[in-house]
Design a protein around this motif. Structure first.
Motif, PDB file in Angstrom:
ATOM      1  N   GLN A  77      49.726  -7.740 -13.437  1.00 52.82           N
ATOM      2  CA  GLN A  77      49.278  -6.551 -13.878  1.00 52.82           C
ATOM      3  C   GLN A  77      48.364  -5.917 -12.443  1.00 52.82           C
ATOM      4  O   GLN A  77      47.912  -4.652 -12.832  1.00 52.82           O
ATOM      5  CB  GLN A  77      48.340  -6.701 -14.971  1.00 52.82           C
ATOM      6  N   VAL A  78      48.119  -6.372 -11.713  1.00 49.56           N
ATOM      7  CA  VAL A  78      47.043  -6.108 -10.639  1.00 49.56           C
ATOM      8  C   VAL A  78      48.004  -5.079  -9.937  1.00 49.56           C
ATOM      9  O   VAL A  78      48.967  -4.950  -9.413  1.00 49.56           O
ATOM     10  CB  VAL A  78      46.823  -7.084  -9.626  1.00 49.56           C
ATOM     11  N   LEU A  79      47.275  -3.810  -9.640  1.00 49.72           N
ATOM     12  CA  LEU A  79      47.969  -2.460  -9.024  1.00 49.72           C
ATOM     13  C   LEU A  79      48.408  -2.758  -7.622  1.00 49.72           C
ATOM     14  O   LEU A  79      47.623  -3.566  -6.644  1.00 49.72           O
ATOM     15  CB  LEU A  79      47.001  -1.380  -9.197  1.00 49.72           C
ATOM     16  N   VAL A  83      40.072  -1.346 -18.439  1.00 51.84           N
ATOM     17  CA  VAL A  83      40.488  -1.801 -17.051  1.00 51.84           C
ATOM     18  C   VAL A  83      41.856  -1.459 -16.847  1.00 51.84           C
ATOM     19  O   VAL A  83      42.970  -1.225 -17.241  1.00 51.84           O
ATOM     20  CB  VAL A  83      40.858  -3.516 -17.391  1.00 51.84           C
ATOM     21  N   ILE A  84      42.146  -0.690 -15.498  1.00 51.14           N
ATOM     22  CA  ILE A  84      43.090  -0.309 -14.999  1.00 51.14           C
ATOM     23  C   ILE A  84      43.995  -1.275 -14.426  1.00 51.14           C
ATOM     24  O   ILE A  84      43.644  -2.089 -13.782  1.00 51.14           O
ATOM     25  CB  ILE A  84      42.918   0.916 -13.783  1.00 51.14           C
ATOM     26  N   ARG A  85      45.370  -1.578 -15.007  1.00 52.73           N
ATOM     27  CA  ARG A  85      46.222  -2.479 -14.561  1.00 52.73           C
ATOM     28  C   ARG A  85      47.418  -1.661 -14.818  1.00 52.73           C
ATOM     29  O   ARG A  85      47.671  -0.685 -15.287  1.00 52.73           O
ATOM     30  CB  ARG A  85      46.150  -3.636 -15.212  1.00 52.73           C
ATOM     31  N   LYS A  86      48.673  -2.260 -14.313  1.00 50.59           N
ATOM     32  CA  LYS A  86      50.012  -1.667 -14.492  1.00 50.59           C
ATOM     33  C   LYS A  86      50.351  -1.050 -15.896  1.00 50.59           C
ATOM     34  O   LYS A  86      50.836   0.127 -15.911  1.00 50.59           O
ATOM     35  CB  LYS A  86      51.012  -2.435 -13.884  1.00 50.59           C
ATOM     36  N   GLU A  87      50.110  -2.141 -16.792  1.00 51.61           N
ATOM     37  CA  GLU A  87      50.113  -1.976 -18.172  1.00 51.61           C
ATOM     38  C   GLU A  87      49.353  -0.530 -18.806  1.00 51.61           C
ATOM     39  O   GLU A  87      49.826   0.171 -19.464  1.00 51.61           O
ATOM     40  CB  GLU A  87      49.985  -3.124 -18.999  1.00 51.61           C
ATOM     41  N   THR A  88      48.230  -0.372 -18.193  1.00 57.35           N
ATOM     42  CA  THR A  88      47.672   0.770 -18.710  1.00 57.35           C
ATOM     43  C   THR A  88      47.362   1.978 -17.776  1.00 57.35           C
ATOM     44  O   THR A  88      46.749   3.119 -18.050  1.00 57.35           O
ATOM     45  CB  THR A  88      46.067   0.303 -19.162  1.00 57.35           C
ATOM     46  N   ARG A 146      33.145   6.457 -13.245  1.00 56.87           N
ATOM     47  CA  ARG A 146      32.456   5.396 -12.259  1.00 56.87           C
ATOM     48  C   ARG A 146      33.734   4.360 -12.309  1.00 56.87           C
ATOM     49  O   ARG A 146      34.408   3.995 -13.230  1.00 56.87           O
ATOM     50  CB  ARG A 146      31.253   4.743 -12.766  1.00 56.87           C
ATOM     51  N   VAL A 147      33.967   3.718 -11.093  1.00 52.13           N
ATOM     52  CA  VAL A 147      34.939   2.653 -10.937  1.00 52.13           C
ATOM     53  C   VAL A 147      34.373   1.480 -10.162  1.00 52.13           C
ATOM     54  O   VAL A 147      34.067   1.306  -8.818  1.00 52.13           O
ATOM     55  CB  VAL A 147      36.184   3.169 -10.250  1.00 52.13           C
ATOM     56  N   PRO A 148      33.426   0.790 -11.042  1.00 50.61           N
ATOM     57  CA  PRO A 148      32.415  -0.305 -10.184  1.00 50.61           C
ATOM     58  C   PRO A 148      33.156  -1.130  -9.191  1.00 50.61           C
ATOM     59  O   PRO A 148      32.542  -1.616  -8.194  1.00 50.61           O
ATOM     60  CB  PRO A 148      31.916  -1.002 -11.177  1.00 50.61           C
ATOM     61  N   ALA A 149      34.262  -1.724  -9.476  1.00 55.66           N
ATOM     62  CA  ALA A 149      35.028  -2.651  -8.447  1.00 55.66           C
ATOM     63  C   ALA A 149      35.809  -2.135  -7.373  1.00 55.66           C
ATOM     64  O   ALA A 149      36.460  -2.885  -7.003  1.00 55.66           O
ATOM     65  CB  ALA A 149      35.444  -3.566  -9.323  1.00 55.66           C
ATOM     66  N   CYS A 150      35.778  -0.751  -7.105  1.00 55.56           N
ATOM     67  CA  CYS A 150      36.549  -0.295  -6.398  1.00 55.56           C
ATOM     68  C   CYS A 150      36.053   0.654  -5.378  1.00 55.56           C
ATOM     69  O   CYS A 150      35.735   1.810  -5.748  1.00 55.56           O
ATOM     70  CB  CYS A 150      37.885   0.568  -6.984  1.00 55.56           C
ATOM     71  N   PRO A 151      35.442   0.186  -4.157  1.00 56.20           N
ATOM     72  CA  PRO A 151      34.787   0.925  -3.223  1.00 56.20           C
ATOM     73  C   PRO A 151      35.726   2.268  -2.695  1.00 56.20           C
ATOM     74  O   PRO A 151      35.081   3.136  -2.093  1.00 56.20           O
ATOM     75  CB  PRO A 151      34.406   0.167  -1.993  1.00 56.20           C
ATOM     76  N   MET A 152      36.951   2.241  -2.764  1.00 51.88           N
ATOM     77  CA  MET A 152      37.740   3.402  -2.512  1.00 51.88           C
ATOM     78  C   MET A 152      37.568   4.558  -3.271  1.00 51.88           C
ATOM     79  O   MET A 152      37.505   5.760  -2.697  1.00 51.88           O
ATOM     80  CB  MET A 152      39.409   3.206  -2.729  1.00 51.88           C
ATOM     81  N   PHE A 188      37.667   0.030 -14.645  1.00 50.57           N
ATOM     82  CA  PHE A 188      37.538  -1.357 -13.834  1.00 50.57           C
ATOM     83  C   PHE A 188      38.941  -1.469 -13.627  1.00 50.57           C
ATOM     84  O   PHE A 188      39.849  -1.476 -13.861  1.00 50.57           O
ATOM     85  CB  PHE A 188      37.053  -2.401 -14.411  1.00 50.57           C
ATOM     86  N   ASP A 189      38.904  -1.561 -11.941  1.00 53.11           N
ATOM     87  CA  ASP A 189      40.152  -2.039 -11.372  1.00 53.11           C
ATOM     88  C   ASP A 189      40.307  -3.654 -11.430  1.00 53.11           C
ATOM     89  O   ASP A 189      39.488  -4.248 -11.140  1.00 53.11           O
ATOM     90  CB  ASP A 189      40.204  -1.643  -9.679  1.00 53.11           C
ATOM     91  N   LEU A 190      41.442  -4.079 -12.034  1.00 51.37           N
ATOM     92  CA  LEU A 190      41.739  -5.307 -12.170  1.00 51.37           C
ATOM     93  C   LEU A 190      41.838  -6.064 -10.875  1.00 51.37           C
ATOM     94  O   LEU A 190      42.744  -5.649 -10.142  1.00 51.37           O
ATOM     95  CB  LEU A 190      43.221  -5.489 -13.120  1.00 51.37           C
ATOM     96  N   VAL A 191      40.972  -6.960 -10.851  1.00 49.59           N
ATOM     97  CA  VAL A 191      40.822  -7.805  -9.508  1.00 49.59           C
ATOM     98  C   VAL A 191      41.619  -9.101  -9.613  1.00 49.59           C
ATOM     99  O   VAL A 191      41.151  -9.664 -10.667  1.00 49.59           O
ATOM    100  CB  VAL A 191      39.586  -7.799  -8.754  1.00 49.59           C
ATOM    101  N   ALA A 192      42.447  -9.611  -8.822  1.00 49.15           N
ATOM    102  CA  ALA A 192      42.905 -11.267  -9.174  1.00 49.15           C
ATOM    103  C   ALA A 192      41.870 -11.941  -8.576  1.00 49.15           C
ATOM    104  O   ALA A 192      41.973 -12.770  -7.650  1.00 49.15           O
ATOM    105  CB  ALA A 192      44.268 -11.168  -8.306  1.00 49.15           C
TER     106      ALA A 192
END
Length: 181
Positions: free
Chosen positions: A44-46, A2-7, A70-76, A29-33
């Motif tokens: 922690q959300v970017l 999970v990609i978040r500020k800490e990682t 793959r980054v499933p939760a980030c269409p960017m 995975f992009d951390l989603v709030a």
């Protein structure tokens, strides 16, 4: 991961570890709030800029990476792959089509896509799209009208299976194994 500020600073090492250990793909995975993350780890959300930099880096690295990223939760991410016309050096470009959102919408709600069954029995089309399609504790998944319709499944596919209708529908083009060839 999970990609978040800490990682965020570990992104490169995690990708190389996946490659070194022989993974077939790396999934970030992009951390989603949403859900508990909204309450427990909002900090922690970017930021949009951090997310953009991370996705740009992953897109550039994909060109020389021997596995699909793959980054499933980030269409960017897939949009950047397409805009930058990324041509992977280690596998055919067609493999990028396995990335969610690459040239299409999210797999949630698509024929032969996926759904989420929560611990309380609630069925959602996606872990992020928490639209309630019904509850398997109240009615068999086979008979929840929203499930087949929302996922775009033809009713006959949903009713074919006796036990778990979405597990192994008969696809008109053959089995999953046939489609991979």
């Amino acid at each position: 991961m999970v990609i978040r500020k800490e990682t965020l600073s570990q992104l490169e090492n995690m990708l190389y570890m996946a490659v070194d250990y022989g993974a077939g793909a790396a999934e970030f995975f992009d951390l989603v709030a949403a859900g508990r993350a909204k309450e427990e780890c909002q900090k922690q959300v970017l930021s949009p800029d951090e997310r953009k930099r991370a996705m740009e880096w992953l897109a550039q690295v994909q060109e020389d990476c021997p596995i699909v990223i793959r980054v499933p939760a980030c269409p960017m991410y897939p949009l950047l792959l397409q805009q930058q016309e990324i041509q992977p050096r280690h596998f055919p470009k067609e493999m990028l089509r396995r990335i969610p959102y690459y040239g299409r919408a999210c797999a949630a709600g698509m024929p032969f896509g996926y759904l989420v069954v929560r611990a309380n029995g609630e069925i959602n089309p996606c872990m992020l799209l928490q639209a309630n399609l019904g509850n398997i504790r109240e009615k068999s998944i086979r008979f929840l009208p929203g499930v087949c319709a929302e996922l775009g499944w033809k009713r006959r596919y949903c009713l074919q299976s006796k036990t778990y209708p979405l597990a192994k529908p008969q696809h008109p083009q053959g089995s999953f194994s046939d489609m991979r060839r």
